[in-house]
Design an enzyme around this catalytic site. Structure first.
Site, PDB file in Angstrom:
ATOM      1  N   HIS A 220       0.815  -1.222   0.000  1.00  0.00           N
ATOM      2  CA  HIS A 220       0.000   0.000   0.000  1.00  0.00           C
ATOM      3  C   HIS A 220       0.846   1.269   0.000  1.00  0.00           C
ATOM      4  O   HIS A 220       1.599   1.515   0.937  1.00  0.00           O
ATOM      5  CB  HIS A 220      -0.914   0.007   1.218  1.00  0.00           C
ATOM      6  CG  HIS A 220      -2.110   0.892   1.064  1.00  0.00           C
ATOM      7  ND1 HIS A 220      -3.309   0.453   0.548  1.00  0.00           N
ATOM      8  CD2 HIS A 220      -2.283   2.207   1.318  1.00  0.00           C
ATOM      9  CE1 HIS A 220      -4.172   1.447   0.512  1.00  0.00           C
ATOM     10  NE2 HIS A 220      -3.576   2.529   0.971  1.00  0.00           N
TER      11      HIS A 220
ATOM     12  N   ASP B  23       2.124   1.981   3.854  1.00  0.00           N
ATOM     13  CA  ASP B  23       1.178   3.123   3.818  1.00  0.00           C
ATOM     14  C   ASP B  23       1.889   4.452   3.585  1.00  0.00           C
ATOM     15  O   ASP B  23       1.375   5.502   3.982  1.00  0.00           O
ATOM     16  CB  ASP B  23       0.344   3.177   5.105  1.00  0.00           C
ATOM     17  CG  ASP B  23      -1.043   3.771   4.885  1.00  0.00           C
ATOM     18  OD1 ASP B  23      -1.357   4.158   3.743  1.00  0.00           O
ATOM     19  OD2 ASP B  23      -1.812   3.864   5.858  1.00  0.00           O
TER      20      ASP B  23
END
Ligand SMILES: *[C@@H]1O[C@H](CO)[C@@H](O)[C@H](O)[C@H]1NC(C)=O
Ligand SMILES: *[C@@H]1O[C@H](CO)[C@@H](O)[C@H](O)[C@H]1NC(C)=O
Ligand SMILES: *[C@@H]1O[C@H](CO)[C@@H](O)[C@H](O)[C@H]1NC(C)=O
Length: 427
Positions: A68, A344
């Site tokens: 991600h 992230d």
């Protein structure tokens, strides 16, 4: 004694010999202490260097796949999706100061494959989520296409390996939230056709199919759907049929458990950490970790301080060692086959000390090496856990195709979506 005493190595006397002897002893003690002070860090430093060298070697041998990264969101937030505004081939430090990703730092961090997040906010739900999502997909395709010597767009496990072997960077796409398909299995199929290879079943809003993580918060006031609805179950089945990975980051615990029950392919958590260490509902509880092991899935650990460093283990600042604790915890509970990395980057307002941007992955692998992880275990964490999961989803797809399972054509009637004024079709 009172008043100021001159500092002498030999104690209180003022005899010259005692002073001299005292001075010699003092020097020896000083030398030993100094030697220790310098010597210990030196030997430790060389071990740290060995661990880092080991980490770097391993990351040359298997692709590091991150689940991600929100760089596409940065293009939207900082450049109205005009990818010509910045040159990713050069450092963005000092240009986009808050950005964690560029090609020089990708190379430094030995990152070799990325699921770029296709994210649009929940306030687009039932309004123009699909339009916005298409724009973000286009943005990813544009920035991938702009650096063809480095980036290649891929959609399969074999594609990741082919690009790795060719010395290039594999770019995949994950759709970050079920609201992006606007309750349409047709839209889901079209996102698959565009190249999307995972979908987070929700972002931080419920869909017609599933509850999001906020339903588990003590202060939640919305009536939950109680996990997956019948439509939500069909979404999972259709994703299995397509060969799109089911991503359970962002869903409620009940949605996680329901999805693990329904999915015939392994699932992922593209960017979630461990609830037992940090009690945030974006994280994964032990019972779900154990179900994920049964399912053959992978939890890709998020580096965001908010999910790494919170009660009951909160420090003044999130640290690299804490991230390693989350990874170790999963390995301890489920075995090493069910953990990966989903940092992230570029989707978070704060970063963990020591893991500030995409250049820092080797430091994390070095820390795990220091903790006794074997080469084989580190390779699994890097990419050898995720690759078979993607492969397995492809095999489930192939089998369903062989079994001639037709596309699911159920739909949510317009009139059931009470609060939208944005629909005009007959159903
Ligand atoms: C970005 O960082 C550079 C170098 O540290 C600094 O000169 C510049 O003012 C910063 N720009 C912004 C918009 O913060
Ligand atoms: C994992 O297990 C190792 C070995 O038993 C132990 O030293 C470590 O503290 C454990 N880590 C976590 C986070 O549970
Ligand atoms: C529609 O309802 C959902 C909850 O059912 C809510 O979260 C969302 O904000 C509402 N959207 C609009 C446009 O009112």
């Amino acid at each position: 004694m009172s008043g100021k005493e001159p500092l002498t190595f030999g104690g209180g006397g003022c005899n010259k010999n005692r002073l001299l002897i005292g001075g010699v002893i003092g020097f020896v003690v000083f030398a030993i202490i100094t030697g220790l002070a310098v010597g210990i860090p030196l030997s430790k430093r060389s071990t740290d260097e060995e661990n880092l060298a080991r980490a770097k070697k391993i990351l040359n041998e298997v692709p590091l796949i991150d689940g991600h990264n929100d760089l596409a969101w940065q293009y939207r937030a900082q450049a109205q999706n005009q990818v010509h505004q910045v040159n990713l081939a050069e450092s963005l430090i000092g240009i986009w100061n808050t950005t964690h990703t560029d090609i020089p730092r990708i190379e430094q961090g030995q990152l070799r494959a990325q699921f770029w997040a296709l994210y649009v906010p929940c306030d687009s739900q039932y309004i123009d989520a699909v339009r916005q999502s298409f724009d973000q997909m286009d943005t990813i395709k544009k920035f991938v296409a702009r650096y063809p010597d480095v980036f290649r767009f891929v959609t399969t496990a074999d594609g990741i390996m082919n690009e790795f072997n060719a010395g290039r960077f594999a770019s995949l796409v994950g759709l970050e939230g079920g609201h992006s398909i606007d309750s349409s299995l047709g839209n889901l199929r079209m996102f698959y056709d565009l190249g999307v290879r995972y979908m987070a079943i929700t972002h931080s809003c419920n869909t017609q199919g599933a509850d999001n993580w906020k339903m588990d918060n003590a202060d939640n006031t919305i009536t939950p759907l109680n996990g997956l609805t019948d439509f939500g179950k069909l979404v999972i089945k259709e994703m299995n049929r397509l060969g799109m990975l089911v991503d359970l980051s962002h869903v409620s615990e009940k949605t996680m458990l329901d999805s693990l029950e329904v999915s015939t392919a392994p699932v992922i958590f593209s960017h979630s950490s461990v609830w037992a260490i940090c009690n945030h509902n974006r994280n994964v509880r032990d019972n779900v970790l154990l179900k994920t092991k049964e399912n053959g899935g992978v939890v890709m650990v998020n580096f965001y301080p908010g999910y790494i460093n919170c009660a009951p283990n909160e420090l003044p600042q999130a640290t690299l060692a804490q991230v390693a604790n989350h990874i170790d915890y999963i390995k301890n509970l489920t075995g090493v086959d069910h953990v990966g990395i989903g940092a992230d980057y570029d989707g978070v307002p704060r970063v963990t000390v020591g893991l500030e941007d995409v250049s820092t992955y080797p430091a994390l692998f070095a820390e795990l090496a220091r903790r006794g992880w074997t080469d084989a275990e580190l390779k699994k964490l890097a990419g050898e856990n995720l690759l078979p999961v993607l492969k397995n989803a492809e095999e489930v797809r192939d089998q369903m195709m062989k079994d001639e399972v037709p596309p699911y054509e159920d739909h949510i009637p317009n009139k059931q979506i009470k609060n939208t004024t944005c629909r005009s079709g007959p159903f």
